[in-house]
Design a protein around this motif. Structure first.
Motif, short mmCIF file in Angstrom:
data_model
loop_
_atom_site.label_atom_id
_atom_site.label_comp_id
_atom_site.label_asym_id
_atom_site.label_seq_id
_atom_site.Cartn_x
_atom_site.Cartn_y
_atom_site.Cartn_z
N LEU A 10 -14.61 27.07 -2.54
CA LEU A 10 -13.31 26.66 -2.02
C LEU A 10 -13.22 26.97 -0.54
CD1 LEU A 10 -10.79 27.93 -4.73
CD2 LEU A 10 -11.51 25.58 -4.34
N GLU A 11 -12.48 26.12 0.18
CA GLU A 11 -12.08 26.43 1.53
C GLU A 11 -10.57 26.38 1.55
OE1 GLU A 11 -15.71 24.20 3.74
OE2 GLU A 11 -13.80 24.23 4.82
N ILE A 12 -9.99 27.33 2.24
CA ILE A 12 -8.53 27.41 2.29
C ILE A 12 -8.09 27.34 3.74
CG2 ILE A 12 -6.56 28.93 1.83
CD1 ILE A 12 -9.03 29.96 -0.32
N HIS A 13 -7.15 26.49 4.02
CA HIS A 13 -6.53 26.46 5.34
C HIS A 13 -5.11 26.99 5.21
CE1 HIS A 13 -9.81 23.69 6.57
NE2 HIS A 13 -9.64 24.31 7.72
N LEU A 14 -4.83 28.03 5.96
CA LEU A 14 -3.55 28.72 5.82
C LEU A 14 -2.87 28.78 7.18
CD1 LEU A 14 -1.64 30.74 4.35
CD2 LEU A 14 -3.20 32.53 5.10
N GLN A 15 -1.60 28.39 7.20
CA GLN A 15 -0.85 28.47 8.46
C GLN A 15 -0.10 29.80 8.51
OE1 GLN A 15 2.08 25.31 9.09
NE2 GLN A 15 3.12 26.68 10.50
#
Ligand code: ZN
Ligand code: MN
Length: 487
Positions: A10-15
């Protein structure tokens, strides 16, 4: 049984929650604003504009890396990732390549009674792109989102079943909320998942020679559906003797079905090179240690502490699922300590109450968890009475509702109410044997039915409880009824 195993990373992009964007002072709270109104020369990528890194954003990325047990690069830097896309006005994205902020982390999770470790490859910082809005005839570009800070979290391909992905995704969101790094509001796109998936023969020892990326998955339930539909799609292709195409896919709706966006013939060449306009990032070990020690207790630490108190399983998971709910439990623990409550069953009782009736009350009243119970001592008092067998469960249920509604200004008022309503169990106030005999004698077939079905005794226990308005010990009532039925 499928002859394939699923390999997923998984890759997670978090703001992260920041006031301004990553490299300029534009307001980060763009959501819902008119297009291209939250922009400046820096985030529009105009020539000559100079980026200045956002310290808070970097600190939040470090906090997440530490919460995920990562090692920290004391010397780190930004790099340019070069590619062309209309939503990327500079022609490159400022990201991190060979010196990410964090690397080599892990999360340990309980899945179906087994401890599973998911390894975290890296945690790095980058900037978001703008947004393309595709119409029938034209595509519009909105750069409000351009240059927002993003934390990217990459896992190793350690997921081989969907329960593990589900537990991981939920725990990840909890960690993000506990650390206060972000609200992780998936509806606002603050947390997006990317699934990297391939299938291999169960006996295969090497990774498959293809990989499909599904980008921009905005909810955990969609993540599950995408996983299911991709496994099905790959299985069909592999069964026909072909290999799935190495490509990037996306979703159009919540069905989990994916469509091809871009075929990747070979690995992208982003021609990474160090960002010349930003000096390297240097952290002292003291600073990192301080950040680490300032992290709040995280879900796995709390679960371990709860287990020590005899609180496990569903109840424990429910309490840690929300930061605020775990906070209420911590408040109760402190109040119980203040009062010197020593019954070791008290905290498990409180845990059950929070995961059960109080969760219902919170949903019904819409109150914040922190304001749900003004006076925690009242609840502790009620539960202690229950443990001392002075209050029965249905009275406890009613009393907790009244406490949530703020009926009692103090524990003294609660005491007065208990006395006035005669709710306290007082076994000397009722002749249980006489009551039991009265009810049993009134039913001529009772004794015969009891000999076949001992559970029917509970009917008479209920009659006694009603007549005594709940103020008798149910166990004592049951014994009296059984004695009467055997006589
Ligand atoms: Zn800007
Ligand atoms: Mn990225």
């Amino acid at each position: 049984m499928s002859k394939y195993k699923t390999i997923v990373g998984l890759e997670i992009h978090l703001q992260p929650k920041t006031k301004s964007k990553m490299f300029c002072s534009c307001n980060a709270a763009y959501f819902g604003a008119e297009g291209n109104t939250y922009v400046c020369p820096v985030c529009l990528g105009l020539p000559g504009a100079l980026p200045v890194p956002n310290k808070i954003a970097i600190e939040k990325a470090l906090q997440i890396a530490l919460a995920l047990n990562c090692k920290i690069n004391l010397e780190s830097k930004f790099d340019r990732k070069n590619y062309f896309y209309p939503d990327l006005p500079k022609g490159y994205q400022i990201s991190q390549y060979d010196q990410p902020l964090g690397y080599d982390g892990y999360i340990d999770l309980q899945v179906n009674n087994k401890v599973r470790r998911v390894r975290i490859t890296r945690v790095h910082m980058e900037e978001d792109t703008g947004k393309s809005i595709h119409g029938d005839k034209e595509t519009m570009l909105d750069y409000n989102k351009s240059g927002l800070p993003l934390i990217e979290i990459v896992t190793e391909p350690d997921f081989d079943d969907k329960d593990l992905i589900d537990v991981f995704a939920k725990r990840m969101r909890q960690i993000i909320r506990y650390t206060r790094v972000s609200d992780a509001d998936m509806e606002k796109g603050q947390l997006r998942y990317e699934l990297n998936i391939s299938l291999a023969e169960k006996t295969a020892t090497e990774l498959p020679n293809y990989k499909v990326e599904v980008k921009n998955i905005g909810s955990i339930s969609l993540l599950q559906k995408v996983l299911e539909s991709e496994v099905e799609r790959h299985t069909k292709i592999l069964n026909s003797g072909e290999t799935p195409v190495q490509e990037t896919r996306g979703t159009r709706d919540m069905s989990g079905k994916t469509y091809s966006q871009r075929v990747k013939e070979e690995a992208n060449d982003y021609r990474y090179f160090p960002e010349p306009d930003i000096p390297p990032l240097l952290f002292t070990q003291d600073y990192i240690d301080e950040l680490k020690s300032s992290l709040p207790k995280l879900p796995d630490q709390l679960l371990a502490e709860y287990a020590e108190l005899g609180i496990t399983g569903e109840v424990a998971e429910t309490i840690v699922a929300e930061y605020e709910r775990a906070g209420l439990f911590a408040d109760f623990m402190q109040t119980a300590q203040t009062f010197g409550s020593s019954d070791k069953n008290l905290m498990p009782e409180i845990a059950k109450l929070i995961a059960g009736d109080l969760t219902v009350s919170q949903e019904d009243t819409g109150k914040d968890w922190s304001e749900l119970i003004a006076d925690k001592a009242q609840v502790i008092k009620v539960l202690e009475l229950k443990l001392a067998k002075k209050l029965n469960s249905s009275s406890v249920k009613d009393l907790v509702k009244l406490i949530v509604a703020g009926k009692f200004a103090s524990t003294d008022e609660l005491d007065e109410y208990l006395a006035a309503e005669k709710l306290l169990i007082d076994d000397t106030a009722f002749d249980l044997d006489a009551m039991a005999k009265k009810f049993v004698d009134a039913d001529p077939t009772a004794r015969e039915r009891f000999s076949k079905n001992p559970n029917m005794a509970m009917f008479f226990v209920g009659q006694i409880m009603r007549e005594a308005k709940g103020a008798v010990n149910p166990q004592a009532a049951k014994e009296a009824v059984e004695k009467a039925l055997r006589s």
